[in-house]
Design an enzyme around this catalytic site. Sequence first.
Site, short mmCIF file in Angstrom:
data_model
loop_
_atom_site.label_atom_id
_atom_site.label_comp_id
_atom_site.label_asym_id
_atom_site.label_seq_id
_atom_site.Cartn_x
_atom_site.Cartn_y
_atom_site.Cartn_z
N TRP A 1 0.83 -1.26 0.21
CA TRP A 1 0.02 0.03 -0.11
C TRP A 1 0.78 1.18 0.02
O TRP A 1 0.55 2.28 -0.83
CB TRP A 1 -0.93 0.02 1.19
CG TRP A 1 -1.88 -0.88 0.99
CD1 TRP A 1 -2.31 -2.25 1.87
CD2 TRP A 1 -2.99 -1.00 -0.32
NE1 TRP A 1 -3.51 -2.89 1.41
CE2 TRP A 1 -3.58 -2.26 -0.01
CE3 TRP A 1 -3.15 -0.32 -1.27
CZ2 TRP A 1 -4.96 -2.75 -0.92
CZ3 TRP A 1 -4.18 -0.66 -2.16
CH2 TRP A 1 -5.03 -1.88 -2.08
N ASP B 1 -1.74 6.45 6.38
CA ASP B 1 -2.58 5.70 5.79
C ASP B 1 -3.01 4.63 6.72
O ASP B 1 -2.24 3.67 7.36
CB ASP B 1 -2.22 4.90 4.69
CG ASP B 1 -3.28 3.97 3.89
OD1 ASP B 1 -4.40 3.95 4.51
OD2 ASP B 1 -2.96 3.43 2.98
N LYS C 1 -12.35 -1.51 6.49
CA LYS C 1 -11.59 -2.57 7.25
C LYS C 1 -12.06 -2.54 8.69
O LYS C 1 -12.40 -3.59 9.27
CB LYS C 1 -9.81 -2.24 7.11
CG LYS C 1 -9.46 -2.07 5.72
CD LYS C 1 -8.98 -3.46 4.93
CE LYS C 1 -8.74 -3.26 3.48
NZ LYS C 1 -7.93 -2.09 3.08
C1 LIG Z 1 -7.18 -1.57 1.79
C2 LIG Z 1 -6.26 -0.59 1.82
C3 LIG Z 1 -5.98 0.28 0.73
C4 LIG Z 1 -6.59 0.47 -0.52
O1 LIG Z 1 -8.13 0.41 -0.19
P1 LIG Z 1 -9.51 1.04 -1.26
O2 LIG Z 1 -10.49 1.32 -0.60
O3 LIG Z 1 -9.13 -0.29 -2.15
O4 LIG Z 1 -8.65 2.01 -2.06
C5 LIG Z 1 -4.95 1.48 0.90
N1 LIG Z 1 -4.24 1.26 2.14
C6 LIG Z 1 -4.32 0.33 3.11
C7 LIG Z 1 -3.46 0.32 4.23
C8 LIG Z 1 -5.22 -0.47 2.91
O5 LIG Z 1 -5.48 -1.22 3.90
#
Ligand SMILES: *Cc1c(COP(=O)(O)O)cnc(C)c1O
Length: 347
Positions: free
Chosen positions: A89, A159, A183
Amino acid sequence: MPEEVLKRAQHELLDWQGRGCSVMEISHRSDAYVALAQSAERKLRQLMNISDDYAVLFCHGSATHQFSMIPLNLLPETGKADYLNTGIWSDKAVKEAKRFGAVNEIKALVNQNGQFTVTEPASWNLTDNAAYFHYCPNETIGGVEFSDIPVRGRTLVADMSSCILSKPIDVNQFGLIYAGAQKNIGPAGMTITIIRKDLMGKARPQTPVLFDYQVLADNASMYNTPPTWAWYLADLVFDWLLEQGGVPAMAVHNAEKARKLYACIDGNPFYRNPIDPKFRSRMNVPFVLADESLNTKFLAESEQAGLLALAGHRSVGGMRASIYNAMPMAGVDALIAFMTDFAQRHG
Ligand SMILES: *Cc1c(COP(=O)(O)O)cnc(C)c1O
C-alpha cells in the site's frame, strides 16, 4: 462488521427513527440526516480524542483516492515529500504521488535472514523541509505494523486504513490521518480524513473540487451528496465501540487476539509468519504452511469449518487472517482450533 451493528441496521432498514422510511431514502440536507452526520463526527472525535485544531472529513471513495488527494493538497509544485515504503500500500501511495511532484522514496522493508523487518529510522535519508512524511502504520497485505510513530517533528501523513480505532494514538502527532472505512469501520465507499486545519486551503489550482480538503471542510463533507448509508453505518459502529469501552478496550482485546494467534503459529512447525516480531501486525496475520502443496486443502477445509477469507492477498499468496476490531475472540479461538487440528491431521 460487528454483528450487533448489522442487526440494528437490519432492524432500522425500512423504518429509521420511526419515520416510516429508510435512512437511505431521506435527504442528506434534512435536519435528521445532518444530526446523524454531526453525531457520527462527535463520536469519532470522542473515540480518538481529536481536538478542534483538526477537521474530520467523511469523504467519498477509498484510500486510493487519498493517494492522489494528498499530493494535490499538501505537496507544492516546487516542494518535495518523503514517502516511506514498507509494503504494497505505501508503494502504491509513492507511485501515485510521483505523478504530481518530487518524492523522496525511502525503501525501508528488508529481508533479514528470511524475516521481513523495517530498517532503523536513523538510516533513512529524510529531506530537509519536506512538505510531509507519508507512511503506512499497518501494511494490510504484508502484515507489517509500527508499534509507535517512527519519526517525530515532521508533518506526518498516515494511511491508517487497516488500523484506525484499533489502539489509542495521539492524533496531535499527525498532520493528516486517513482510512478507508471498509476494514475497521464500515462498508466500502467512504474514507475518513482527519486533517490539521492549517494544512488545508493550499490545494493546487487544478485540483478537482471534490479532492480539495478545504472545500469538503467548508461544506461539512456535503459539497455533494455524501455516502449517506456508509456514514450511517459508521455512526452505528462508533456507538458499538463506545459501548465496548472505546479504543483502549479494543486495544486490549486486539492485543490478546493477536498474541494467541501468533503463539499458535510460532508453536507449531507446520506454520510460519515471515515478519520480525517487533513489526508484526495485530490486525492482519499472514502465515504460510510448511508444506505449501496443502494450501488449497487448508482453504477448502477452513471454509467448510465456517472460517472465511483466509487466502492471502492475490499478490503474495499464502494465508492471512484479518482480525479487525469486529472479529470476536471466539473467531480467533475457532481459527486456532482448526489450525491445530489441521496440522495434526496433515503434519
Ligand atoms: C485496503 C487498503 C488500501 C486501499 O483501499 P481502497 O479502498 O481499495 O482504495 C490502502 N491502504 C491500506 C493500508 C489498505 O489496507
